[in-house]
Design a protein around this motif. Structure first.
Motif, short mmCIF file in Angstrom:
data_model
loop_
_atom_site.label_atom_id
_atom_site.label_comp_id
_atom_site.label_asym_id
_atom_site.label_seq_id
_atom_site.Cartn_x
_atom_site.Cartn_y
_atom_site.Cartn_z
N ARG A 101 -12.37 52.97 -13.25
CA ARG A 101 -11.18 52.16 -13.05
C ARG A 101 -10.63 51.65 -14.38
O ARG A 101 -9.42 51.62 -14.59
N PHE A 102 -11.50 51.27 -15.31
CA PHE A 102 -11.05 50.84 -16.63
C PHE A 102 -10.29 51.97 -17.32
O PHE A 102 -9.26 51.73 -17.96
N GLU A 103 -10.77 53.19 -17.21
CA GLU A 103 -10.06 54.34 -17.80
C GLU A 103 -8.67 54.48 -17.20
O GLU A 103 -7.70 54.75 -17.91
N LYS A 104 -8.55 54.30 -15.88
CA LYS A 104 -7.23 54.37 -15.23
C LYS A 104 -6.31 53.27 -15.74
O LYS A 104 -5.13 53.50 -16.00
N ILE A 105 -6.84 52.06 -15.87
CA ILE A 105 -6.04 50.94 -16.38
C ILE A 105 -5.58 51.24 -17.80
O ILE A 105 -4.41 51.05 -18.13
N LYS A 106 -6.49 51.71 -18.62
CA LYS A 106 -6.18 52.02 -20.02
C LYS A 106 -5.08 53.08 -20.09
O LYS A 106 -4.13 52.93 -20.86
N GLU A 107 -5.18 54.12 -19.27
CA GLU A 107 -4.15 55.17 -19.25
C GLU A 107 -2.79 54.59 -18.87
O GLU A 107 -1.77 54.93 -19.47
N LYS A 108 -2.76 53.71 -17.87
CA LYS A 108 -1.50 53.11 -17.43
C LYS A 108 -0.89 52.25 -18.53
O LYS A 108 0.32 52.29 -18.75
#
Length: 121
Positions: A101-108
């Motif tokens: 989820r952190f990776e998804k947030i970072k990408e966004k």
């Protein structure tokens, strides 16, 4: 004019209940990977449940929109909660959830920043 709440995806109450049966196991419940912004008027209705577990909450909202705009999750991201597993497997499953989820947030965030910078040209 919209107001948002910072919400734990795996609520504090749920995590404390899950950890109650796992003495000595401490997990970062308020990690950024477990937090999201949800519209205030929607979030208050679901209280301590996962967004996928409250029938009234689900009946009023488009869950796909909530996933895409706010949580960046799918229901299967929470399958680890139901697993009857050792403390180590449970901990690793939760940490994997946080990391994904952190990776998804970072990408966004990165995409949003670059889109904004491109708009300044």
């Amino acid at each position: 004019s919209s107001k948002y709440d910072i919400e734990h995806l795996c609520t504090k109450k749920l995590m404390k209940t899950l950890l109650k049966d796992r003495p000595g196991l401490c997990l970062p419940i308020s990690s950024i990977g477990n937090l999201c912004l949800l519209p205030e008027y929607n979030n208050r209705a679901k209280q301590d449940k996962l967004i996928y577990d409250d029938i009234n909450y689900l009946g009023k909202l488009n869950i796909t929109e909530i996933e895409n705009k706010y949580t960046f999750t799918t229901k299967s991201d929470f399958d680890w909660i139901e697993l009857q597993s050792s403390n180590d497997v449970f901990k690793n499953s939760y940490i994997d959830f946080l990391d994904r989820r952190f990776e998804k947030i970072k990408e966004k965030v990165i995409k949003s920043l670059f889109d904004h910078l491109e708009g300044l040209d």
